[in-house]
Design a protein around this motif. Structure first.
Motif, short mmCIF file in Angstrom:
data_model
loop_
_atom_site.label_atom_id
_atom_site.label_comp_id
_atom_site.label_asym_id
_atom_site.label_seq_id
_atom_site.Cartn_x
_atom_site.Cartn_y
_atom_site.Cartn_z
N SER B 43 0.83 -1.20 0.00
CA SER B 43 0.00 0.00 0.00
C SER B 43 0.86 1.25 0.00
O SER B 43 0.58 2.21 -0.71
N ASP B 158 -6.17 -0.55 -4.47
CA ASP B 158 -5.62 -1.08 -3.21
C ASP B 158 -6.60 -2.08 -2.61
O ASP B 158 -7.58 -1.70 -2.00
N GLU B 159 -6.31 -3.34 -2.78
CA GLU B 159 -7.16 -4.42 -2.28
C GLU B 159 -8.64 -4.14 -2.50
O GLU B 159 -9.42 -4.12 -1.55
MG LIG Z 1 -2.33 -2.35 2.41
#
Ligand SMILES: [Mg+2]
Ligand SMILES: Nc1ncnc2c1ncn2[C@@H]1O[C@H](COP(=O)(O)OP(=O)(O)OP(=O)(O)O)[C@@H](O)[C@H]1O
Lengths: 287, 361
Positions: B43, B158-159
């Motif tokens: 991240s 991000d995810e």
């Molecule tokens: Mg992360």
């Protein structure tokens, strides 16, 4: 078992109603009594045993306080009202502006001494206002700001700010930080991200913080009674003292002025109550 | 569309480095997945590219420009956040059009592009709803719509699927892949789910502890993991491991005393006396009578712990060399726990890792 289950439900329902009624009575009856008394002649107010059912309702007290003859119980209501309004509104607006900046900073940034500062804010709330009145009086006397709107605004901003910052900090904390970041990626400057995304989401909370600040300033008595002396800055709560003289208290007039004081506060609360409820039951800001 | 280049990029929080000077080149329209265990800096890396996190050292380039000092709004990237980060006080349509409104596009232009994005993602009936009135999958779709209306140079994810249930996740995974095939924008996608990485990526970047461990196509990484960590991380079920020592004539002696015969090229590669960790994927083991594999085979015996029937195959877990191994059994039959089975190991596709450096040999 089944039968008693039904009766128990009804029984519980009644208990709830009675409980609510008692609680509401405790809160409302003194207020209602003030309103009622403002329309009743002094003899009836002071009658012993108490006269529960009003015999004679009129506007005499209102007429008297608005009259021009101090002997009749006239008080400069309009000046007091104006002072109260100016002082409460201005100090609330300033407290909100600073509170928003401060609350946002506390919610979003980490900086040196943050926790200590926060603790300091909270501790400042533990000092009773009245304990400050003497030192304040001396400082204000030196500065020559006794009996001025400015002085009162200053003290009310100081009085309200810690709580305002604390409340607003809480409301900004509930706005996920990603929203600000998403807005920045969508092309916003930090300033735009604040006003277009974060502020609209926190504004109910900010409105409720504003109500608290306004009501505190509007109703504050202890400090105002020390720091004001004339129509230049006397506020409504202090004005209530005009009805006490050495030997008597004009209860009817006092109640009438109290009603004049309560009405705007109630109106304001009604107007923003939608926000107030939304603000106090906050938590639904999830993307 | 643009290339993205990282040159010796460092992220430091106070005295602690969390990203240790990584280098990476991402081509036009490439779909790159950053994958690795929690806390490895995925991240952080993505957010440095987005401009949400300051870059402590090195350079990030989008196209030819170094963007280190540009704020997010000047980088022309879009980002889809894990919890979507939709603006709760705006309708779906307003959410989609927000970036265009900020860019002061004409009303017609905004409407046209919002409609276009809505069509691509099938958001037609939802336009007047608030985010709070949408399901998880719908929010996800709106978040992607908001990312594509701007026609950015790079998409950052991000995810994005980790808040969805398993079924929806698979479905959205396919949609993301289709979306990429349609818009052909460069994508950098962060996940800790290796299956997502395998299915979506043109190239996978495996990170660990703030370093890049390996970069390669999914197939490349699956078949040629650079080290033990990658081998364990990629592939499901995870690779079976056992300790051993390479002896003379290409014999591998395991800690439990079993001796396996290495395939000739591997025997030639690995010097005698090397202490190794053996890695065998479930696919490279066959229970006797249930499929044949390869021409270089060693045979082992083990006692079954447990079977997990999956329909046309079963996963069979057994104790071997001090750890639990697993294999796939095709045309499954019932196996009782405790039963001893004979297994054939495909020696051509096993992996050997140096025991101390953990590098693949
Ligand atoms: Mg992360
Ligand atoms: N504000 C911060 N201050 C100090 N350390 C931080 C901060 N933010 C992140 N870190 C550290 O940086 C490292 C990388 O964090 P990062 O969020 O990039 O991990 P990640 O790979 O995305 O993990 P996950 O899969 O859990 O999201 C972590 O060890 C984390 O503890």
């Amino acid at each position: 078992m089944m039968v008693s289950h039904g009766t128990r439900k009804i029984y519980l329902k009644w208990c709830r109603w009675i409980g609510t009624f008692l609680a509401m009575s405790a809160i409302c009856i003194p207020g209602l009594w003030i309103v009622l008394s403002s329309f009743r002649p002094n003899v009836e107010i002071l009658a012993k045993p108490a006269v529960w059912i009003p015999q004679d309702l009129n506007f005499d007290h209102y007429a008297a306080i608005f009259s021009s003859d101090p002997g009749q119980g006239a008080v400069p209501v309009w000046s007091y009202f104006q002072n109260s309004l100016i002082i409460a509104t201005t100090s609330t607006l300033i407290a909100l502006l600073i509170g928003m900046a401060g609350g946002y900073a506390f919610a979003r940034y980490s900086f040196k001494g943050k926790d200590t500062m926060f603790l300091g804010f909270m501790l400042s709330r533990t000092v009773p206002g009245i304990a400050l009145s003497l030192p304040l009086f001396m400082v204000y006397a030196r500065l020559g700001i006794i009996d001025t709107d400015f002085g009162m605004i200053l003290i009310y901003v100081a009085l309200n700010l810690p709580f305002t910052i604390w409340l607003i900090d809480g409301f900004f904390r509930q706005v996920p930080q990603e929203l600000n970041q998403a807005a920045q990626i969508d092309g916003c400057t930090p300033w735009q991200a604040f006003w277009l995304v974060e502020f609209p989401l926190a504004k109910s909370g900010i409105a409720s913080a504003g109500i608290f600040a306004f009501l505190t300033s509007w109703n504050e008595f202890a400090l105002a009674s020390q720091l004001t002396r004339s129509t230049a800055s006397k506020t409504l709560p202090v004005g209530l003292l005009d009805f006490t003289s050495e030997f008597t208290i004009n209860w009817g007039g006092m109640c009438a002025l109290a009603v004049i004081m309560i009405v705007p506060a109630l109106l304001l609360t009604f107007i923003v109550q939608k926000h107030l409820v939304a603000g106090l039951t906050f938590g639904g800001v999830k993307g | 569309m643009a290339t993205v280049t990282l040159e010796k990029v460092v992220k430091r929080y106070g005295p602690i480095d969390v990203v240790h000077g990584i280098d990476l080149e991402i081509g036009h329209g490439e779909f790159v997945v950053l994958v690795g265990p929690s806390g490895c800096g995925k991240s952080t890396t993505l957010r440095m590219i987005a401009g949400l996190e300051e870059i402590s050292g090195g350079a990030v380039k989008i196209g030819e420009n170094i963007v280190n000092d540009l704020p997010p709004r000047d980088r022309n990237v879009s980002m889809v956040f894990q919890n979507y980060a939709l603006y709760p006080h705006m309708t779906v349509a307003e959410n989609l059009g927000f970036s265009l409104k900020i860019a002061k596009r004409s009303k017609d232009d905004i409407e046209k592009r919002v409609a276009e994005a809505a069509a691509i993602l099938g958001l037609g009936d939802l336009m007047e709803r608030l985010p709070g009135q949408l399901s998880g999958g719908q929010r996800q779709r709106v978040a992607m719509g908001r990312a594509i209306v701007r026609h950015p140079d790079v998409f950052l994810f991000d995810e994005p699927l980790s808040n969805l249930d398993a079924k929806l996740r698979t479905q959205m995974r396919t949609e993301i892949k289709k979306l990429h095939q349609k818009v052909k924008t460069t994508v950098i996608y962060v996940t800790h789910d290796q299956i997502e990485a395998m299915t979506l990526a043109d190239r996978i970047v495996i990170m660990r502890g703030g370093h890049i461990v390996q970069v390669g196509t999914p197939m490349d990484i699956f078949h040629n993991p650079a080290n033990l960590f990658v081998a364990q991380f990629i592939g499901s079920p995870p690779m079976n491991l056992a300790e051993g020592i390479v002896g003379s004539n290409g014999k591998l002696t395991l800690a439990n005393g079993d001796v396996l015969t290495l395939a000739p090229d591997m025997a030639a590669r690995v010097p005698e006396g090397t202490a190794v960790t053996l890695g065998v994927r479930a696919e490279d083991l066959a229970i006797d009578g249930h499929g044949r594999i390869g021409s270089h085979i060693s045979t082992i015996k083990a006692a079954v712990n447990l079977t997990e029937p999956l329909g046309n195959e079963s996963l069979v877990f057994f104790e071997y060399g001090g750890s639990e191994w697993v294999t796939r059994m095709f045309n499954p039959r019932d196996i009782a726990p405790g039963e001893t089975i004979t297994l054939h190991v495909n020696m051509e596709s096993i992996h050997l890792f140096d025991k101390t450096t953990e590098k693949r040999l």
